[in-house]
Design a protein around this motif. Structure first.
Motif, short mmCIF file in Angstrom:
data_model
loop_
_atom_site.label_atom_id
_atom_site.label_comp_id
_atom_site.label_asym_id
_atom_site.label_seq_id
_atom_site.Cartn_x
_atom_site.Cartn_y
_atom_site.Cartn_z
N LEU A 1 -8.55 6.59 1.48
CA LEU A 1 -7.87 7.69 0.81
C LEU A 1 -8.67 8.99 0.90
N THR B 1 -0.93 6.32 0.28
CA THR B 1 -1.45 5.37 -0.71
C THR B 1 -2.22 4.22 -0.07
N GLU B 2 -2.33 4.22 1.25
CA GLU B 2 -3.05 3.17 1.96
C GLU B 2 -4.08 3.78 2.90
N ARG C 1 -6.11 11.59 2.70
CA ARG C 1 -5.60 12.60 1.77
C ARG C 1 -6.26 13.96 1.97
N ASN D 1 -5.15 14.65 -8.43
CA ASN D 1 -5.09 15.16 -7.06
C ASN D 1 -5.35 16.67 -7.02
N ARG E 1 -11.29 11.37 -5.90
CA ARG E 1 -11.55 11.11 -4.48
C ARG E 1 -12.49 12.12 -3.82
N TYR F 1 -0.56 14.81 -8.85
CA TYR F 1 0.48 14.46 -7.88
C TYR F 1 1.79 14.13 -8.59
#
Length: 256
Positions: free
Chosen positions: A117, A113-114, A121, A158, A184, A73
């Motif tokens: 995720l 970012t909250e 995302r 990412n 993630r 990212y």
């Protein structure tokens, strides 16, 4: 009957030997040229800038495999498809047709970012997965001589999550998937595509992203710890760190 079986046996051995994958000869060191172009996906009304790291004698390389690289990212500032040049140039120098995709555009929303995720995302990873598929299909039209049966996906952070999602969605299109500290998106639990993951020394992955030791053995997956910080896996790393990552990637690509 014994003599009649011999030619058949010979033919069988010949066919078996032809089916064995012949990897690129990594002993070569080709001169590399860099090209850039912007593709356009009409179905999504989206520009997709790509950087091509290509051996200058590309058309003379047999069984030339394709590497699609996916950056971490970069806060939509652009230019991220250049900041892993230590690796993309090295891959091209070894004979791989290497494509680095600029996934983020200045007009895109920022990465959340909250919240959860893995959920918030997911649309961003889907955008990346769709970009990969579009670029791959365009390459098949313009570069039909390349080896698409053994496609290699590499991604950092990412971009590794994007590559992992693509591997989950299109396992039949990928031969090897190498993530560099994706955190993630869970890695596919499969022996095909072949899965490798290089891990940093400072950022853990979310629960369930990485395979357990039992899953690693079952599917022959490789999870490799390193002494390298997450943010040093691009061109910011020192020479030793770059060499460590490059050596691992070339080792994985050289395996059958």
């Amino acid at each position: 009957m014994k003599y009649k079986a011999l030619p058949y046996f010979g033919i069988t051995l010949f066919l078996m030997s032809c089916s064995v994958k012949k990897n690129i000869d990594q002993d070569h060191h080709y001169e590399v040229k860099l090209d850039t172009l912007t593709l356009f996906d009409q179905s999504r009304d989206r520009k997709i800038p790509v950087a091509l790291y290509i051996p200058k004698t590309s058309k003379n390389i047999p069984n030339q495999q394709v590497v699609i690289f996916n950056h971490g990212y970069g806060f939509n500032k652009g230019g991220d498809y250049f900041v892993y040049s230590y690796l993309t140039q090295k891959l091209a120098a070894k004979g791989y047709f290497t494509v680095s995709i600029q996934h983020e555009l200045p007009t895109d929303p920022l990465l959340p970012t909250e919240g959860n995720l893995q959920m918030v995302r997911r649309p961003f990873w889907q955008l990346g997965s769709d970009n990969i598929l579009f670029v791959l299909n365009e390459l098949k039209k313009t570069k039909p001589h390349l080896d698409y049966k053994h496609l290699i996906l590499i991604g950092h952070s990412n971009g590794g999550d994007m590559a992992a999602l693509f591997g989950n969605q299109h396992p039949n299109l990928v031969y090897k998937l190498i993530t560099m500290d994706n955190r993630r998106m869970f890695l596919p639990r499969t022996s095909m595509p072949k899965i490798y993951s290089l891990r940093s020394n400072d950022y853990p992955a979310d629960e369930g992203v990485l395979p357990t030791e039992e899953e690693q053995k079952k599917y022959h997956m490789i999870v490799q710890p390193t002494s390298i910080n997450h943010n040093h896996m691009d061109d910011k790393g020192n020479d030793e760190e770059k060499n460590i990552l490059t050596d691992y990637v070339l080792k994985y690509l050289g395996e059958n």
